[in-house]
Design a protein around this motif. Structure first.
Motif, PDB file in Angstrom:
ATOM      1  N   PHE A  19       0.831  -1.206   0.000  1.00 42.54           N
ATOM      2  CA  PHE A  19       0.000   0.000   0.000  1.00 42.54           C
ATOM      3  C   PHE A  19       0.866   1.256   0.000  1.00 42.54           C
ATOM      4  N   GLN A  20       1.887   1.290   0.851  1.00 43.39           N
ATOM      5  CA  GLN A  20       2.754   2.460   0.919  1.00 43.39           C
ATOM      6  C   GLN A  20       3.529   2.664  -0.372  1.00 43.39           C
ATOM      7  N   ALA A  21       3.901   1.581  -1.034  1.00 42.47           N
ATOM      8  CA  ALA A  21       4.543   1.711  -2.338  1.00 42.47           C
ATOM      9  C   ALA A  21       3.572   2.301  -3.355  1.00 42.47           C
ATOM     10  N   GLY A  22       2.307   1.881  -3.271  1.00 43.84           N
ATOM     11  CA  GLY A  22       1.297   2.438  -4.167  1.00 43.84           C
ATOM     12  C   GLY A  22       1.067   3.915  -3.928  1.00 43.84           C
ATOM     13  N   VAL A  23       1.039   4.329  -2.656  1.00 38.38           N
ATOM     14  CA  VAL A  23       0.895   5.751  -2.327  1.00 38.38           C
ATOM     15  C   VAL A  23       2.086   6.537  -2.872  1.00 38.38           C
ATOM     16  N   THR A  24       3.275   5.997  -2.706  1.00 38.35           N
ATOM     17  CA  THR A  24       4.479   6.650  -3.219  1.00 38.35           C
ATOM     18  C   THR A  24       4.385   6.847  -4.724  1.00 38.35           C
ATOM     19  N   ALA A  25       3.973   5.801  -5.421  1.00 40.13           N
ATOM     20  CA  ALA A  25       3.848   5.888  -6.874  1.00 40.13           C
ATOM     21  C   ALA A  25       2.762   6.883  -7.287  1.00 40.13           C
ATOM     22  N   ALA A  26       1.641   6.879  -6.559  1.00 38.38           N
ATOM     23  CA  ALA A  26       0.544   7.791  -6.887  1.00 38.38           C
ATOM     24  C   ALA A  26       0.964   9.249  -6.716  1.00 38.38           C
ATOM     25  N   SER A  46      10.681  22.394  -0.694  1.00 40.65           N
ATOM     26  CA  SER A  46       9.603  21.774  -1.470  1.00 40.65           C
ATOM     27  C   SER A  46       9.648  20.251  -1.387  1.00 40.65           C
ATOM     28  N   LYS A  47      10.843  19.673  -1.535  1.00 40.76           N
ATOM     29  CA  LYS A  47      10.951  18.215  -1.453  1.00 40.76           C
ATOM     30  C   LYS A  47      10.561  17.709  -0.072  1.00 40.76           C
ATOM     31  N   ALA A  48      11.000  18.421   0.955  1.00 41.74           N
ATOM     32  CA  ALA A  48      10.682  18.024   2.326  1.00 41.74           C
ATOM     33  C   ALA A  48       9.174  18.098   2.572  1.00 41.74           C
ATOM     34  N   PHE A 179      10.832  12.465  -4.624  1.00 42.85           N
ATOM     35  CA  PHE A 179      11.321  13.109  -5.845  1.00 42.85           C
ATOM     36  C   PHE A 179      12.836  13.248  -5.786  1.00 42.85           C
ATOM     37  N   GLY A 180      13.507  12.184  -5.408  1.00 42.51           N
ATOM     38  CA  GLY A 180      14.956  12.204  -5.305  1.00 42.51           C
ATOM     39  C   GLY A 180      15.397  12.523  -3.894  1.00 42.51           C
ATOM     40  N   PRO A 181      16.702  12.469  -3.655  1.00 45.58           N
ATOM     41  CA  PRO A 181      17.220  12.730  -2.300  1.00 45.58           C
ATOM     42  C   PRO A 181      16.976  14.156  -1.878  1.00 45.58           C
TER      43      PRO A 181
END
Length: 226
Positions: A19-26, A46-48, A179-181
Motif C-alpha cells: 500500500f505504501q509503495a502504491g501511495v508513493t507511486a501515486a 519543497s521536497k521536504a 522526488f529524489g534525495p
C-alpha cells in the motif's frame, strides 16, 4: 476489521508495504505535486514538504485496517495542503482522483489484494523508464572473455535475485525519496514546520484599528553599527 499485514497464502506479501509503495507511486505520478516540487513553489523545502505529505498519509492509513479520515476529508486536505504549502489552487479535480486511488488501494490491501497498488507502481515506473539514464561502459577483450565464462553462474544468481526482489521491492520502493534525495541544506529556523494533513489552517492575527480608522504601525528598529 482486517488489519494490513503479511498474507499467509502464496508468495510473501506485505500488504502495508504494498500500500505504501502504491501511495508513493501515486504521489510521484500526481502532476500537480511534481510540478510544484520541481519548480520549488514551496520554497527550498519543497521536497521536504512532499515527503511530509506522504508521511502524513501513511499515518492516516496505517496497519490497523481502519483509515483515520474519510475519503472526502482526504480530498479536502490534499487540496488545502497544496494551497497552503505550495500556493497551488487545484481546479482539475485531481485531488479527488488521488484520494479515490488511495482509498481503493487501502481497501484492497486490507483483504490481501495488492493488484491495484502494484499496477500504480508499474505505471509510475513506466514513466521513469521512458527517460533512461545511459552509462558508458568500457570493457577490454579480457573482461569480455570473463563475462562469457560467467554466464552460467549469472543465470543461477539472477534467479535468486528475482525472488529477493519480489519480496523486497515494495518496502524498498516506499522508502525511496519521493522526488529524489533531499538537499543537504537545513530549513531556515524562522520558517514554521509544514502543516500536518488534517490540521486546521492557522488563523491570521486580526489588525485592530483606532478611532480614526488607522492601524498602528510598529516602530522600526535601527540597524546596529558595524
Amino acid at each position: 476489521m482486517a488489519a494490513l499485514q503479511q498474507q499467509p497464502q502464496g508468495p510473501a506479501v506485505d500488504a502495508l508495504a504494498e500500500f505504501q509503495a502504491g501511495v508513493t507511486a501515486a504521489l510521484r505520478s500526481w502532476s500537480a505535486l511534481r510540478t510544484a516540487v520541481e519548480g520549488d513553489w514551496g520554497g527550498v523545502d519543497s521536497k521536504a514538504k512532499a515527503e511530509d505529505l506522504r508521511a502524513n498519509i501513511f499515518e492516516q492509513f496505517d496497519a490497523s485496517g481502519k483509515p483515520k479520515m474519510a475519503q472526502e476529508e482526504l480530498e479536502d486536505n490534499l487540496a488545502s495542503y497544496m494551497e497552503e504549502e505550495f500556493s497551488v489552487v487545484l481546479e482539475d479535480g485531481s485531488e479527488r482522483q488521488l484520494a479515490d486511488v488511495i482509498y481503493r488501494m487501502y481497501e484492497g490491501c486490507k483483504v490481501g489484494d495488492v493488484t491495484l497498488a502494484r499496477q500504480v507502481v508499474a505505471n509510475a515506473q513506466a514513466v521513469v523508464a521512458a527517460m533512461p539514464v545511459q552509462k558508458a561502459v568500457v570493457q577490454t577483450e579480457g573482461e569480455l572473455d570473463e563475462d562469457d565464462d560467467d554466464n552460467d553462474d549469472e543465470g543461477v544468481s539472477s534467479t535468486v535475485d528475482q525472488v529477493m526482489t519480489a519480496q523486497q521491492l515494495a518496502s524498498s520502493y516506499a522508502s525511496e525519496g519521493l522526488f529524489g534525495p533531499l538537499p543537504n541544506s537545513k530549513p531556515a529556523a524562522s520558517l514554521p514546520p509544514p502543516r500536518q494533513l488534517g490540521e486546521a489552517v492557522p488563523e491570521k492575527p486580526q489588525v485592530e484599528f483606532d478611532d480614526d480608522g488607522f492601524a498602528p504601525v510598529a516602530p522600526r528598529k535601527g540597524r546596529k553599527a558595524r
